[in-house]
Design a protein around this motif. Sequence first.
Motif, PDB file in Angstrom:
ATOM      1  N   GLY A  42     -44.365  12.251 -97.080  1.00 17.55           N
ATOM      2  CA  GLY A  42     -43.199  13.359 -96.999  1.00 17.55           C
ATOM      3  C   GLY A  42     -44.217  14.710 -96.674  1.00 17.55           C
ATOM      4  N   ALA A  43     -43.202  15.618 -97.065  1.00 19.29           N
ATOM      5  CA  ALA A  43     -43.804  17.175 -96.659  1.00 19.29           C
ATOM      6  C   ALA A  43     -44.371  17.670 -98.036  1.00 19.29           C
ATOM      7  N   ILE A  44     -45.621  18.481 -97.628  1.00 21.23           N
ATOM      8  CA  ILE A  44     -46.263  19.233 -98.745  1.00 21.23           C
ATOM      9  C   ILE A  44     -45.914  20.415 -98.848  1.00 21.23           C
ATOM     10  N   SER A  45     -45.282  20.879 -99.865  1.00 20.24           N
ATOM     11  CA  SER A  45     -44.881  22.561 -99.976  1.00 20.24           C
ATOM     12  C   SER A  45     -46.229  23.398-100.416  1.00 20.24           C
ATOM     13  N   PHE A  46     -46.292  24.565 -99.901  1.00 18.76           N
ATOM     14  CA  PHE A  46     -47.265  25.394-100.429  1.00 18.76           C
ATOM     15  C   PHE A  46     -46.849  26.840-100.533  1.00 18.76           C
ATOM     16  N   ASN A  47     -47.711  27.718-101.338  1.00 19.21           N
ATOM     17  CA  ASN A  47     -47.857  29.021-101.256  1.00 19.21           C
ATOM     18  C   ASN A  47     -49.045  29.872-101.477  1.00 19.21           C
ATOM     19  N   THR A  48     -49.074  31.004-101.065  1.00 19.85           N
ATOM     20  CA  THR A  48     -50.475  31.516-101.174  1.00 19.85           C
ATOM     21  C   THR A  48     -50.299  32.660-102.165  1.00 19.85           C
ATOM     22  N   ILE A  49     -49.189  32.767-103.130  1.00 20.67           N
ATOM     23  CA  ILE A  49     -49.028  33.612-104.282  1.00 20.67           C
ATOM     24  C   ILE A  49     -50.425  33.399-105.426  1.00 20.67           C
ATOM     25  N   GLY A  50     -50.788  34.537-105.578  1.00 23.37           N
ATOM     26  CA  GLY A  50     -51.770  34.269-106.625  1.00 23.37           C
ATOM     27  C   GLY A  50     -53.223  33.606-106.007  1.00 23.37           C
ATOM     28  N   SER A  51     -53.380  33.501-104.693  1.00 23.38           N
ATOM     29  CA  SER A  51     -54.656  33.057-104.113  1.00 23.38           C
ATOM     30  C   SER A  51     -55.242  34.173-103.422  1.00 23.38           C
ATOM     31  N   ALA A  52     -54.491  34.999-102.720  1.00 23.86           N
ATOM     32  CA  ALA A  52     -54.860  36.066-101.941  1.00 23.86           C
ATOM     33  C   ALA A  52     -53.962  37.221-101.727  1.00 23.86           C
ATOM     34  N   THR A  53     -54.437  38.191-102.293  1.00 23.50           N
ATOM     35  CA  THR A  53     -53.542  39.544-102.320  1.00 23.50           C
ATOM     36  C   THR A  53     -54.124  40.788-101.725  1.00 23.50           C
ATOM     37  N   ASN A  54     -53.256  41.595-101.151  1.00 24.01           N
ATOM     38  CA  ASN A  54     -53.853  42.783-100.498  1.00 24.01           C
ATOM     39  C   ASN A  54     -54.152  43.926-101.445  1.00 24.01           C
ATOM     40  N   GLY A  55     -54.321  45.015-101.024  1.00 28.97           N
ATOM     41  CA  GLY A  55     -54.578  46.308-102.108  1.00 28.97           C
ATOM     42  C   GLY A  55     -53.700  46.497-102.954  1.00 28.97           C
ATOM     43  N   GLN A  56     -52.185  46.409-102.464  1.00 28.85           N
ATOM     44  CA  GLN A  56     -51.143  46.590-103.557  1.00 28.85           C
ATOM     45  C   GLN A  56     -50.800  45.336-104.303  1.00 28.85           C
ATOM     46  N   GLY A  57     -51.484  44.125-104.145  1.00 31.07           N
ATOM     47  CA  GLY A  57     -51.223  43.101-104.992  1.00 31.07           C
ATOM     48  C   GLY A  57     -50.137  42.124-104.521  1.00 31.07           C
ATOM     49  N   ASN A  58     -49.789  42.328-103.314  1.00 33.91           N
ATOM     50  CA  ASN A  58     -48.967  41.300-102.537  1.00 33.91           C
ATOM     51  C   ASN A  58     -49.632  40.185-101.886  1.00 33.91           C
ATOM     52  N   ALA A  59     -48.668  39.019-101.945  1.00 34.68           N
ATOM     53  CA  ALA A  59     -49.711  37.960-101.501  1.00 34.68           C
ATOM     54  C   ALA A  59     -49.880  38.006 -99.770  1.00 34.68           C
TER      55      ALA A  59
END
Length: 102
Positions: A42-59
Amino acid sequence: MDVVGRNSTAGTITGTGITGPFVIGLKASNTASFYYYESYKGAISFNTIGSATNGQGNAQGLSGIRVFSVASRQVPEPSSVLLLASGLVGMGVIARRRRNQA
């Protein structure tokens, strides 16, 4: 392999076509996260929240995906190795006794 959500912070991966264990590596900015799967359909869902952020803390958005097939090896248990070694030593002792008796 189809990826929905490339360059975004979340999405899905479908059609890996891999049987057996595999690893998926997700790269966002200059940070990578790796996920191990025994097997998956099936499908694997992903998110990058918490793994890489910019200077403002956004993913940061997903910038690369790698799929690695994992070759598994059978490692003998220590007790099996000990049993084999003791059997070989026993056979050596018996052979030595027979030579000495002759």
